[in-house]
Design a protein around this motif. Structure first.
Motif, mmCIF file in Angstrom:
data_model
loop_
_atom_site.group_PDB
_atom_site.id
_atom_site.type_symbol
_atom_site.label_atom_id
_atom_site.label_comp_id
_atom_site.label_asym_id
_atom_site.label_seq_id
_atom_site.Cartn_x
_atom_site.Cartn_y
_atom_site.Cartn_z
ATOM 1 N N HIS A 96 0.875 -1.145 -0.166
ATOM 2 C CA HIS A 96 -0.060 -0.052 0.077
ATOM 3 C C HIS A 96 0.785 1.445 -0.094
ATOM 4 O O HIS A 96 0.561 2.302 0.579
ATOM 5 N N SER A 97 2.037 1.295 -0.638
ATOM 6 C CA SER A 97 2.825 2.404 -0.367
ATOM 7 C C SER A 97 3.870 2.126 -1.465
ATOM 8 O O SER A 97 4.463 0.862 -2.073
ATOM 9 N N TRP A 98 4.664 3.423 -1.990
ATOM 10 C CA TRP A 98 5.552 3.430 -2.998
ATOM 11 C C TRP A 98 6.850 2.678 -2.010
ATOM 12 O O TRP A 98 6.751 3.238 -1.061
ATOM 13 N N VAL A 99 7.439 1.712 -2.444
ATOM 14 C CA VAL A 99 8.470 0.931 -1.708
ATOM 15 C C VAL A 99 9.577 1.869 -0.899
ATOM 16 O O VAL A 99 9.942 1.670 0.258
ATOM 17 N N TYR A 100 10.035 2.874 -1.696
ATOM 18 C CA TYR A 100 11.027 3.868 -1.226
ATOM 19 C C TYR A 100 10.524 5.041 -0.314
ATOM 20 O O TYR A 100 11.569 5.722 0.447
ATOM 21 N N ALA A 101 9.269 4.822 -0.049
ATOM 22 C CA ALA A 101 8.721 5.877 0.665
ATOM 23 C C ALA A 101 8.346 5.221 2.219
ATOM 24 O O ALA A 101 7.964 5.930 3.067
ATOM 25 N N LEU A 102 8.585 3.998 2.282
ATOM 26 C CA LEU A 102 8.386 3.197 3.487
ATOM 27 C C LEU A 102 9.191 3.879 4.438
ATOM 28 O O LEU A 102 10.584 4.149 4.145
ATOM 29 N N PRO A 103 8.835 3.749 6.009
ATOM 30 C CA PRO A 103 10.102 4.337 6.774
ATOM 31 C C PRO A 103 11.459 3.510 6.837
ATOM 32 O O PRO A 103 11.400 2.373 6.495
ATOM 33 N N ARG A 104 12.368 4.316 6.887
ATOM 34 C CA ARG A 104 13.797 3.628 6.813
ATOM 35 C C ARG A 104 14.207 2.556 7.951
ATOM 36 O O ARG A 104 14.594 1.373 7.701
ATOM 37 N N VAL A 105 13.395 2.756 9.203
ATOM 38 C CA VAL A 105 13.503 1.825 10.180
ATOM 39 C C VAL A 105 11.978 1.504 10.567
ATOM 40 O O VAL A 105 11.278 2.333 10.673
ATOM 41 N N PRO A 106 11.598 0.397 11.015
ATOM 42 C CA PRO A 106 10.361 -0.080 11.256
ATOM 43 C C PRO A 106 9.996 0.733 12.716
ATOM 44 O O PRO A 106 10.758 1.119 13.352
#
Length: 303
Positions: A267-277
């Protein structure tokens, strides 16, 4: 004593308790899945190593198990070559012959083709795992989906690379210059499918690497190198007569599907996910203020 309540009549349970509990458990599961998608957990190293090893084994097994239908592969190569002529982009043979005349350059390209395809891809995976654990799973999914689709192409569209075309006039630069490392020429030919050229995973993987480096690296020169990597790979696969231009287009289409699949899954552009969970981020430091700031308020309260 008064009449027994409805809860007492039903043994301490609401008559629709089971009905109410099920949706609540389902809702909780949905929330958990949603959070996992928005902020994927850090992958376990042993699982990732096992997954990569198993995936590459399956990739090699399937790729090399595809029937080497030479007549069909030659026919498909003729179609691709004719299509490129009609589009005015059939310049692979000219590039192949021109670069072959520069010994040091073509030798370097042969080693580039044989090694960097794996070295750079593994390096980017390690970098992602170490420095971008929150994005690793999603970006890795793009690569895996891209490769899985490529296997379908290898099976249903066997294609002779330019260097193996009948009367194509191309030069097999590995054979000509005696360089090592190619699974498509020399003594290694018996363990590699010679006609798994469409789509080009050299382009699919290198573009995946390039985009990942460009979007996630901090230094400008590193990001520029990321963009140049797939461009250089395109020149190499054409100059060494391992692929047509159209094979590269096929690789890019596979990569596009990989990105779309990951976008749907996370549900997101993969590079827009948070760097750290999010669950691994350190707790916020409590905000403190000088003691005297609160004294006027205390004094006024006492008055």
């Amino acid at each position: 004593m008064g009449e027994p309540t409805e809860i007492q009549q039903n043994g301490g349970r609401m008559p629709d308790g089971a009905t109410r509990a099920a949706p609540s458990r389902t809702a909780a599961l949905r929330v958990r899945v949603r959070e996992q998608r928005r902020s994927p957990a850090r992958p376990r190293i042993w699982f990732e190593l096992a997954l990569i090893g198993l995936s590459y084994w399956i990739y090699s097994l399937v790729r090399n198990a595809v029937p080497e239908q030479e007549s069909v592969a030659q026919k498909h190569a003729g179609w691709i070559w004719d299509l490129e002529h009609s589009l005015g982009i059939a310049v692979e043979r000219s590039i192949n012959h021109a670069v072959d005349g520069v010994g040091w350059l073509i030798t370097g390209m042969n080693y580039y083709y044989a090694t960097l395809h794996f070295v750079v891809t593994i390096g980017v995976l390690v970098w992602l795992y170490r420095w971008h654990p929150g994005r690793y799973g999603a970006v890795r999914t793009v690569l895996f989906v891209t490769t899985a689709i490529a296997l379908v192409g290898f099976y249903f569209f066997p294609l002779a690379p330019p260097r193996l075309m009948t009367d194509g006039g191309f030069i097999d630069t590995v054979k000509t210059h005696g360089t090592w490392g190619s699974m498509a020429s020399g003594p290694a030919t018996h363990v590699s499918n010679q006609f798994a050229a469409m789509p080009s995973m050299h382009i699919g993987w290198s573009t995946w690497c390039g985009l990942t480096i460009f979007y996630l690296a901090r230094r400008t020169w590193v990001r520029v190198l990321g963009l140049l990597y797939p461009v250089a790979t395109l020149v190499v696969i054409v100059a060494t007569a391992n692929h047509f231009w159209m094979d590269a287009v096929g690789g890019l289409l596979c990569l596009l599907v990989g990105f779309l699949a990951a976008r749907w899954l996370y549900h997101s552009w993969v590079y827009a996910l948070p760097r750290v969970p999010v669950r691994e981020e350190p707790p916020a430091e409590p905000v403190t203020v000088p003691e005297q700031w609160s004294e006027p308020a205390v004094s006024s309260a006492r008055r």
